[in-house]
Design a protein around this motif. Sequence first.
Motif, PDB file in Angstrom:
ATOM      1  N   ALA A  38       0.820  -1.207   0.000  1.00  0.00           N
ATOM      2  CA  ALA A  38       0.000   0.000   0.000  1.00  0.00           C
ATOM      3  C   ALA A  38       0.856   1.260   0.000  1.00  0.00           C
ATOM      4  CB  ALA A  38      -0.930   0.006   1.210  1.00  0.00           C
ATOM      5  N   ARG A  39       1.996   1.217   0.677  1.00  0.00           N
ATOM      6  CA  ARG A  39       2.848   2.410   0.806  1.00  0.00           C
ATOM      7  C   ARG A  39       4.300   2.011   0.956  1.00  0.00           C
ATOM      8  NH1 ARG A  39       3.808   4.242   6.287  1.00  0.00           N
ATOM      9  NH2 ARG A  39       3.152   6.365   5.784  1.00  0.00           N
ATOM     10  N   ALA A  40       5.185   2.940   0.584  1.00  0.00           N
ATOM     11  CA  ALA A  40       6.611   2.751   0.795  1.00  0.00           C
ATOM     12  C   ALA A  40       7.222   4.104   1.123  1.00  0.00           C
ATOM     13  CB  ALA A  40       7.275   2.162  -0.443  1.00  0.00           C
ATOM     14  N   VAL A  41       7.888   4.176   2.271  1.00  0.00           N
ATOM     15  CA  VAL A  41       8.578   5.388   2.713  1.00  0.00           C
ATOM     16  C   VAL A  41      10.054   5.187   2.432  1.00  0.00           C
ATOM     17  CG1 VAL A  41       9.077   6.882   4.684  1.00  0.00           C
ATOM     18  CG2 VAL A  41       6.829   5.792   4.486  1.00  0.00           C
ATOM     19  N   VAL A  42      10.655   6.082   1.646  1.00  0.00           N
ATOM     20  CA  VAL A  42      12.001   5.827   1.118  1.00  0.00           C
ATOM     21  C   VAL A  42      12.978   6.925   1.530  1.00  0.00           C
ATOM     22  CG1 VAL A  42      13.327   5.188  -0.919  1.00  0.00           C
ATOM     23  CG2 VAL A  42      10.843   4.858  -0.909  1.00  0.00           C
ATOM     24  N   GLY A  43      14.043   6.522   2.222  1.00  0.00           N
ATOM     25  CA  GLY A  43      15.088   7.454   2.606  1.00  0.00           C
ATOM     26  C   GLY A  43      15.073   7.728   4.102  1.00  0.00           C
ATOM     27  N   PRO A  44      16.244   8.015   4.677  1.00  0.00           N
ATOM     28  CA  PRO A  44      16.319   8.242   6.128  1.00  0.00           C
ATOM     29  C   PRO A  44      15.493   9.433   6.590  1.00  0.00           C
ATOM     30  CG  PRO A  44      18.408   8.778   5.033  1.00  0.00           C
ATOM     31  CD  PRO A  44      17.565   8.079   4.030  1.00  0.00           C
ATOM     32  N   ASP A  45      15.510  10.539   5.833  1.00  0.00           N
ATOM     33  CA  ASP A  45      14.724  11.699   6.246  1.00  0.00           C
ATOM     34  C   ASP A  45      13.226  11.412   6.148  1.00  0.00           C
ATOM     35  OD1 ASP A  45      14.909  11.554   3.473  1.00  0.00           O
ATOM     36  OD2 ASP A  45      14.948  13.721   3.178  1.00  0.00           O
ATOM     37  N   ALA A  46      12.827  10.628   5.164  1.00  0.00           N
ATOM     38  CA  ALA A  46      11.412  10.275   5.020  1.00  0.00           C
ATOM     39  C   ALA A  46      10.947   9.419   6.193  1.00  0.00           C
ATOM     40  CB  ALA A  46      11.184   9.541   3.704  1.00  0.00           C
ATOM     41  N   ARG A  47      11.810   8.516   6.652  1.00  0.00           N
ATOM     42  CA  ARG A  47      11.437   7.682   7.798  1.00  0.00           C
ATOM     43  C   ARG A  47      11.293   8.507   9.065  1.00  0.00           C
ATOM     44  NH1 ARG A  47      14.803   4.067   4.932  1.00  0.00           N
ATOM     45  NH2 ARG A  47      16.661   4.655   6.110  1.00  0.00           N
ATOM     46  N   VAL A  48      12.155   9.511   9.229  1.00  0.00           N
ATOM     47  CA  VAL A  48      12.056  10.408  10.395  1.00  0.00           C
ATOM     48  C   VAL A  48      10.754  11.207  10.342  1.00  0.00           C
ATOM     49  CG1 VAL A  48      13.045  12.455  11.507  1.00  0.00           C
ATOM     50  CG2 VAL A  48      14.538  10.577  10.782  1.00  0.00           C
ATOM     51  N   ILE A  49      10.443  11.740   9.168  1.00  0.00           N
ATOM     52  CA  ILE A  49       9.210  12.513   9.005  1.00  0.00           C
ATOM     53  C   ILE A  49       7.985  11.634   9.207  1.00  0.00           C
ATOM     54  CG2 ILE A  49       7.804  13.765   7.324  1.00  0.00           C
ATOM     55  CD1 ILE A  49      10.049  15.427   8.483  1.00  0.00           C
ATOM     56  N   ASP A  50       8.045  10.406   8.718  1.00  0.00           N
ATOM     57  CA  ASP A  50       6.938   9.468   8.897  1.00  0.00           C
ATOM     58  C   ASP A  50       6.688   9.226  10.377  1.00  0.00           C
ATOM     59  OD1 ASP A  50       4.924   7.643   8.125  1.00  0.00           O
ATOM     60  OD2 ASP A  50       6.330   5.975   8.267  1.00  0.00           O
ATOM     61  N   LEU A  51       7.769   9.021  11.139  1.00  0.00           N
ATOM     62  CA  LEU A  51       7.646   8.815  12.579  1.00  0.00           C
ATOM     63  C   LEU A  51       7.092  10.066  13.258  1.00  0.00           C
ATOM     64  CD1 LEU A  51       8.163   6.993  15.040  1.00  0.00           C
ATOM     65  CD2 LEU A  51      10.490   7.938  15.144  1.00  0.00           C
ATOM     66  N   ALA A  52       7.610  11.233  12.856  1.00  0.00           N
ATOM     67  CA  ALA A  52       7.147  12.494  13.454  1.00  0.00           C
ATOM     68  C   ALA A  52       5.665  12.724  13.185  1.00  0.00           C
ATOM     69  CB  ALA A  52       7.967  13.661  12.907  1.00  0.00           C
ATOM     70  N   SER A  53       5.215  12.345  12.005  1.00  0.00           N
ATOM     71  CA  SER A  53       3.806  12.548  11.660  1.00  0.00           C
ATOM     72  C   SER A  53       2.882  11.682  12.500  1.00  0.00           C
ATOM     73  CB  SER A  53       3.576  12.254  10.169  1.00  0.00           C
ATOM     74  OG  SER A  53       3.697  10.865   9.897  1.00  0.00           O
ATOM     75  N   ARG A  54       3.427  10.561  13.014  1.00  0.00           N
ATOM     76  CA  ARG A  54       2.634   9.667  13.852  1.00  0.00           C
ATOM     77  C   ARG A  54       2.669  10.096  15.322  1.00  0.00           C
ATOM     78  NH1 ARG A  54       2.137   4.474  11.106  1.00  0.00           N
ATOM     79  NH2 ARG A  54       3.207   4.573   9.104  1.00  0.00           N
ATOM     80  N   ILE A  55       3.864  10.506  15.769  1.00  0.00           N
ATOM     81  CA  ILE A  55       4.036  10.870  17.178  1.00  0.00           C
ATOM     82  C   ILE A  55       3.438  12.245  17.477  1.00  0.00           C
ATOM     83  CG2 ILE A  55       5.744  11.396  18.967  1.00  0.00           C
ATOM     84  CD1 ILE A  55       7.573   9.347  17.669  1.00  0.00           C
ATOM     85  N   ALA A  56       3.690  13.196  16.579  1.00  0.00           N
ATOM     86  CA  ALA A  56       3.233  14.570  16.815  1.00  0.00           C
ATOM     87  C   ALA A  56       2.605  15.137  15.548  1.00  0.00           C
ATOM     88  CB  ALA A  56       4.413  15.441  17.248  1.00  0.00           C
ATOM     89  N   PRO A  57       1.469  14.597  15.134  1.00  0.00           N
ATOM     90  CA  PRO A  57       0.838  15.064  13.886  1.00  0.00           C
ATOM     91  C   PRO A  57       0.473  16.542  13.938  1.00  0.00           C
ATOM     92  CG  PRO A  57      -0.682  13.725  15.182  1.00  0.00           C
ATOM     93  CD  PRO A  57       0.654  13.592  15.833  1.00  0.00           C
TER      94      PRO A  57
END
Length: 270
Positions: A235-254
């Motif tokens: 369904a989705r793919a998050v690619v790159g170290p900065d993208a993974r950080v942003i993905d985590l941030a969007s979940r923890i502190a949307p």
Amino acid sequence: MDRLDGRVAVVTGAGSGIGRVTARRLAAKGCDVALVDLRPDGLEETARLVRAEGRLASTHLADVSDAERMAALPEEVLALHDAVHVLVNNAGVTSVGPFADERLEDIRLLVDVNIWGVVHGCRTFLPVLREQEEAHIVNVSSIAGLLGLPHTATYALTKGAVKAFSEALRGELAGTTVGVSVIYPGTHRTAIAATARGSDGARVAKLSQGRLGVLMPPPSLVARRIVKAIEKDQARAVVGPDARVIDLASRIAPGRTRLIGRVTGRLSGH
């Protein structure tokens, strides 16, 4: 998809960057590729690389924001390839700078290419894809689609729309032969930064062509994840170290982007 060998893929924005390396990787997996872009020189170079993999490549000059041109594209591709199994909506443009400084013409351009380009691709090719025993759509979003990053408000507007649209479309097509994936690349070494619009576009373009650009991961990383998403129906793919950080941030502190805004504002002198 169970297999890619012998399939036909359509890739937009194929003249450079992520589009080019994705087309080449699909060819390495056994796909013939219909290459779509505005720039003929870039298309011909990509076609040469696809053919070097031993696969058929066709080139199609098209503006993905042009509804009439995109409506004519499936018939044009089918006349050369007889089928379409994969659609990669990759074409995109970006803008950097405070939203208050954005020109309306740049906002319209980003909406036309980044949103309407995806809509046109899906709408015109979906009937063809549904005729196949298996097929897949890939829509390329961005880290800005995961979390609205300050100083990229218009870009975030468009890539957030791609995210929501892709999720909804995947749900609608559940149980059919057509899968849908949305890809969230971080910053990569592509031409999109070099052609960025907006009040900070020239500064970002200069940075991307200097040391910062050298440190960015290559677009081949995104291409590998795109192909994997097709093969595994992800369904989705998050690619790159900065993208993974942003993905985590969007979940923890949307929605909490004020700190990022202060940092990017200082860096840009605003």
